[in-house]
Motif scaffolding. Structure first.
Motif, short mmCIF file in Angstrom:
data_model
loop_
_atom_site.label_atom_id
_atom_site.label_comp_id
_atom_site.label_asym_id
_atom_site.label_seq_id
_atom_site.Cartn_x
_atom_site.Cartn_y
_atom_site.Cartn_z
N GLY A 22 1.60 -1.73 -12.06
CA GLY A 22 1.70 -0.28 -12.14
C GLY A 22 2.09 0.34 -10.81
O GLY A 22 3.03 1.15 -10.74
N LEU A 23 1.40 -0.05 -9.75
CA LEU A 23 1.68 0.49 -8.42
C LEU A 23 3.07 0.08 -7.93
O LEU A 23 3.84 0.92 -7.45
CB LEU A 23 0.62 0.03 -7.43
N LEU A 24 3.38 -1.20 -8.05
CA LEU A 24 4.65 -1.71 -7.52
C LEU A 24 5.85 -1.11 -8.25
O LEU A 24 6.88 -0.80 -7.64
CB LEU A 24 4.68 -3.23 -7.61
N ILE A 25 5.72 -0.92 -9.56
CA ILE A 25 6.81 -0.32 -10.34
C ILE A 25 6.98 1.14 -9.95
O ILE A 25 8.10 1.65 -9.83
CB ILE A 25 6.54 -0.45 -11.85
N MET A 30 14.27 1.66 -8.25
CA MET A 30 15.34 1.11 -9.07
C MET A 30 15.09 1.39 -10.55
O MET A 30 14.00 1.80 -10.96
CB MET A 30 15.45 -0.40 -8.85
N SER A 31 16.11 1.14 -11.36
CA SER A 31 15.98 1.34 -12.80
C SER A 31 15.07 0.27 -13.40
O SER A 31 14.85 -0.79 -12.81
CB SER A 31 17.36 1.25 -13.48
N SER A 32 14.55 0.54 -14.57
CA SER A 32 13.66 -0.40 -15.25
C SER A 32 14.32 -1.76 -15.46
O SER A 32 13.70 -2.81 -15.23
CB SER A 32 13.23 0.18 -16.60
N MET A 33 15.58 -1.77 -15.88
CA MET A 33 16.27 -3.02 -16.19
C MET A 33 16.52 -3.82 -14.91
O MET A 33 16.45 -5.06 -14.93
CB MET A 33 17.58 -2.73 -16.91
N SER A 34 16.81 -3.14 -13.81
CA SER A 34 17.02 -3.84 -12.54
C SER A 34 15.72 -4.46 -12.05
O SER A 34 15.70 -5.62 -11.61
CB SER A 34 17.58 -2.89 -11.49
N ILE A 35 14.64 -3.69 -12.11
CA ILE A 35 13.35 -4.22 -11.68
C ILE A 35 12.97 -5.43 -12.51
O ILE A 35 12.57 -6.48 -11.97
CB ILE A 35 12.26 -3.13 -11.80
N ASN A 36 13.08 -5.31 -13.80
CA ASN A 36 12.69 -6.41 -14.68
C ASN A 36 13.55 -7.65 -14.44
O ASN A 36 13.04 -8.77 -14.39
CB ASN A 36 12.79 -5.98 -16.14
#
Length: 274
Positions: A22-25, A30-36
């Protein structure tokens, strides 16, 4: 130490690793897809190392494919939920997880839930509602719906080992590779490759899902899915606490009551089941 106690320890370690998400996101722009995709790239190599160490060969069949889809969709929808709503909302709604597990086991394995499982799940959910009473209505509806969807696929992840012919390790590894490939179109659109984004991606990949999945895999060999999911309730308590301290999404004093109920229900389940 008994196998169940070892399983409890591995489940707690897994929940703590997952709870950093939660904190790191939130900190990562960056966008959700890039992070994932980027965190999955790192987790892939962490898991390869684990499978080499344990001499576990990669398998692929339709049961493994179910696990791949569940892992990928669980991770994608949870990151998207965290971006669209508060960390508290995302985690509380994802942790309808034990209820999904009980229902799925009832439908597909014809395993009627016992009173201990039902009561512990109900108490845990009530505790989470207490814990996030002040923030449940603050988030966006799309994020809330995605968190509920993530909870369903998270339940499937917990049940992978119960599917005949399945292979948890192979499903996790392949899903990490798939997530990275899915994210390729998004990486070049990112404009901020600063230290915060890079460091959070590294920790998300190595700790938040890499080590978390290793500990979860070891836990599910020793603890039943419902029990593991209830012990993992540590995650929805710790996740928003970290976000509140380091990101500023505050939680109310009533959270202490919820935390006591959540941890108490997990303790009740394990004492009764043992």
């Amino acid at each position: 130490m008994s196998a169940q106690n070892k399983g409890i320890i591995f489940t707690v370690l897994s929940a703590v690793c997952f709870a950093t998400g939660g904190l790191l996101i939130k900190l990562n722009t960056m966008s959700s897809m890039s992070i994932n995709g980027l965190r999955s790239f790192l987790a892939f190599f962490v898991f390869v190392g684990y499978m080499v160490y344990t001499r576990h060969a990669i398998r692929f069949n339709w049961q493994v494919l179910i696990g791949v889809v569940a892992n990928s969709l669980m991770n994608i929808t949870f990151i998207m939920a965290n971006k669209l709503t508060t960390a508290a909302n995302a985690i509380i709604l994802q942790f309808t997880l034990p209820i999904y597990i009980i229902l799925l086991m009832w439908v597909f394995q014809k395993k009627k839930p016992d009173r201990v499982s039902v009561l512990a799940s109900a108490l845990s959910f009530v505790g989470i509602l207490f814990f996030f009473f002040d923030s449940i209505s603050a988030g966006g509806m799309a994020g809330n719906v995605l968190a509920l969807i993530s909870g369903f696929f998270y339940a499937v992840v917990f049940l992978i080992k119960k599917i005949p012919g399945s292979d948890f390790e192979s499903s996790a590894l392949i899903s990490f590779g798939l997530n990275f490939v899915i994210g390729i179109p998004f990486y070049m659109r990112e404009g901020d490759w600063g230290a915060t984004n890079v460091v959070t991606i590294i920790v998300l990949g190595i700790v938040q899902i890499g080590l978390a999945y290793i500990f979860l895999n070891m836990a599910l060999d020793k603890v039943p899915p419902v029990g593991a999911s209830l012990i993992s309730m540590i995650e929805p308590v710790l996740n928003p606490v970290l976000v509140a301290i380091f990101y500023g999404e505050t939680i109310g004093a009533v959270s202490l009551v919820g935390a006591a109920i959540v941890l108490g229900s997990a303790l009740y389940y394990n004492l009764r089941s043992s």
